[in-house]
Design an enzyme around this catalytic site. Sequence first.
Site, PDB file in Angstrom:
ATOM      1  N   GLU A  57      -5.715   7.070  -0.867  1.00  0.00           N
ATOM      2  CA  GLU A  57      -5.690   5.859  -0.047  1.00  0.00           C
ATOM      3  C   GLU A  57      -6.391   4.707  -0.743  1.00  0.00           C
ATOM      4  O   GLU A  57      -5.910   3.567  -0.728  1.00  0.00           O
ATOM      5  CB  GLU A  57      -6.332   6.131   1.322  1.00  0.00           C
ATOM      6  CG  GLU A  57      -5.540   7.074   2.206  1.00  0.00           C
ATOM      7  CD  GLU A  57      -4.141   6.570   2.482  1.00  0.00           C
ATOM      8  OE1 GLU A  57      -3.971   5.359   2.744  1.00  0.00           O
ATOM      9  OE2 GLU A  57      -3.203   7.376   2.425  1.00  0.00           O
ATOM     10  N   HIS A  95       1.644   4.415  -3.072  1.00  0.00           N
ATOM     11  CA  HIS A  95       1.659   5.881  -3.074  1.00  0.00           C
ATOM     12  C   HIS A  95       2.811   6.402  -3.929  1.00  0.00           C
ATOM     13  O   HIS A  95       2.669   7.388  -4.658  1.00  0.00           O
ATOM     14  CB  HIS A  95       1.805   6.404  -1.643  1.00  0.00           C
ATOM     15  CG  HIS A  95       0.556   6.296  -0.819  1.00  0.00           C
ATOM     16  ND1 HIS A  95      -0.643   6.826  -1.216  1.00  0.00           N
ATOM     17  CD2 HIS A  95       0.322   5.712   0.391  1.00  0.00           C
ATOM     18  CE1 HIS A  95      -1.557   6.580  -0.289  1.00  0.00           C
ATOM     19  NE2 HIS A  95      -0.994   5.898   0.684  1.00  0.00           N
ATOM     20  N   HIS A 132       0.837  -1.206   0.000  1.00  0.00           N
ATOM     21  CA  HIS A 132       0.000   0.000   0.000  1.00  0.00           C
ATOM     22  C   HIS A 132       0.874   1.258   0.000  1.00  0.00           C
ATOM     23  O   HIS A 132       0.638   2.180  -0.794  1.00  0.00           O
ATOM     24  CB  HIS A 132      -0.911  -0.019   1.227  1.00  0.00           C
ATOM     25  CG  HIS A 132      -1.589   1.277   1.496  1.00  0.00           C
ATOM     26  ND1 HIS A 132      -2.853   1.575   1.031  1.00  0.00           N
ATOM     27  CD2 HIS A 132      -1.184   2.385   2.180  1.00  0.00           C
ATOM     28  CE1 HIS A 132      -3.188   2.786   1.408  1.00  0.00           C
ATOM     29  NE2 HIS A 132      -2.197   3.310   2.117  1.00  0.00           N
ATOM     30  N   GLU A 133       1.881   1.285   0.878  1.00  0.00           N
ATOM     31  CA  GLU A 133       2.745   2.470   0.961  1.00  0.00           C
ATOM     32  C   GLU A 133       3.533   2.691  -0.333  1.00  0.00           C
ATOM     33  O   GLU A 133       3.666   3.830  -0.799  1.00  0.00           O
ATOM     34  CB  GLU A 133       3.715   2.331   2.144  1.00  0.00           C
ATOM     35  CG  GLU A 133       3.048   2.318   3.517  1.00  0.00           C
ATOM     36  CD  GLU A 133       2.290   3.600   3.806  1.00  0.00           C
ATOM     37  OE1 GLU A 133       2.707   4.670   3.317  1.00  0.00           O
ATOM     38  OE2 GLU A 133       1.266   3.531   4.511  1.00  0.00           O
TER      39      GLU A 133
END
Length: 475
Positions: free
Chosen positions: A415, A339, A335-336
């Site tokens: 997100e 970004h 997920h990070e």
Amino acid sequence: MGMWASLDAMWEMPAEKRIFGAVLLFSWTVYLWETFLAQRQRRIYKTTTHVPPELGQIMDSETFEKSRLYQLDKSTFSFWSGLYSEIEGTLILLFGGIPYLWRLSGRFCGYAGFGPEYEITQSLVFLLLATLFSALTGLPWSLYNTFVIEEKHGFNQQTLGFFMKDAVKKFIVTQCILLPVSSLLLYIIKIGGDYFFIYAWLFTLVVSLVLVTIYADYIAPLFDKFTPLPEGKLKQEIEVMAKSIDFPLTKVYVVEGSKRSSHSNAYFYGFFKNKRIVLFDTLLEEYSVLNKDILEEPGMEPRKDGEGDSEEIKAKVKNKKQGCKNEEVLAVLGHELGHWKLGHTVKNIIISQMNSFLCFFLFAVLIGRKELFAAFGFYTSQPTLIGLLIIFQFIFSPYNEVLSFCLTVLSRRFEFQADAFAKKLGKAKDLYSALIKLNKDNLGFPVSDWLFSMWHYSHPPLLERLQALENSKQD
């Protein structure tokens, strides 16, 4: 007629009084709006006393109740600290606290042999006194939050001595950065001529990039211990995942966050081909020292292989264990890294710098307006630092509120996109379970008022994220 007469009377006031009144009115309007939203959410905490049916599969009643009580205590603390802050700010403005502090800093400079012509020196003394005042008035609130609320709910890991040492260290480090940067900025504004706003913006851009680059290597280690993630399966899998998306990973660190708090986190930093990943030890089930304490409790001594233990002991260990398994840690990192891959970091930097340039441009337009200084008690002088304070903090406050809301909306969109990216990496199932664990470990309350959520939540509510991942698991 009475209302219109009052408005007419207000417009007949001198410009500086209209400005001062507008600033106070807007400040209290924002405070009342925030209080209204907080009370809506507080009502949710009070009335939602049982796990809703849609949450039955992801949260047990004990965790739900702990979360509810934790958030209720935090909302109470937020109300009183917010009220104090608003009253303090209003009294400072009404009783001329800013011009008084400026005169006081001038007297200190005078004692050292610096006259009024040393405006930058006086500005630095003003900043030092202002930040010291802020630190001292905020200390009781910080102590209460740490040693009452966080302690009560099992998050605080600090001693009072560690806390005070940390606070002093933070103050000193802040001054070591703030004062030199501020003096250079003020100097650039003074010598920059008609286009000083361009040079000031470029200077702040360089400073922000330098600070982001050096923070984790030189500043953060002053407060927390960073150690390389040991060689093993987790590190190998992180490196493989980073390579698969061309993330230029150079190092992976574990930070000893557990000496401060049991909250968990993960982030990456660095520019160009020098990226590092930082994992809090509280995020890692294998590394969290808090998990080691579980096995020292009476009746909580399961065997290494887990065989022969009662179902009750197994359930207790499972419910009390903190952090995520390796697969879940990889999903969180997926997920990070999403970004980064989707350009969210760069987009945020661009938005921030566009906003910074606009603010400096408007500052250049407004700095010559003497009525702005007069509104805050500066009738005979217009110090550059005070101009920055008045314009950026007070005059721009309506714009800042709108911008903050827009960035919150954008953040939520980012997100969801990062979650979708983790799904493309095949991490949807593990991210689903990781989000549930992180919510449990941090006692996040999964039920929120829609208006409070829309205004405040930079991350989507847990149920919305889980629903999106659930749909993606079925694709």
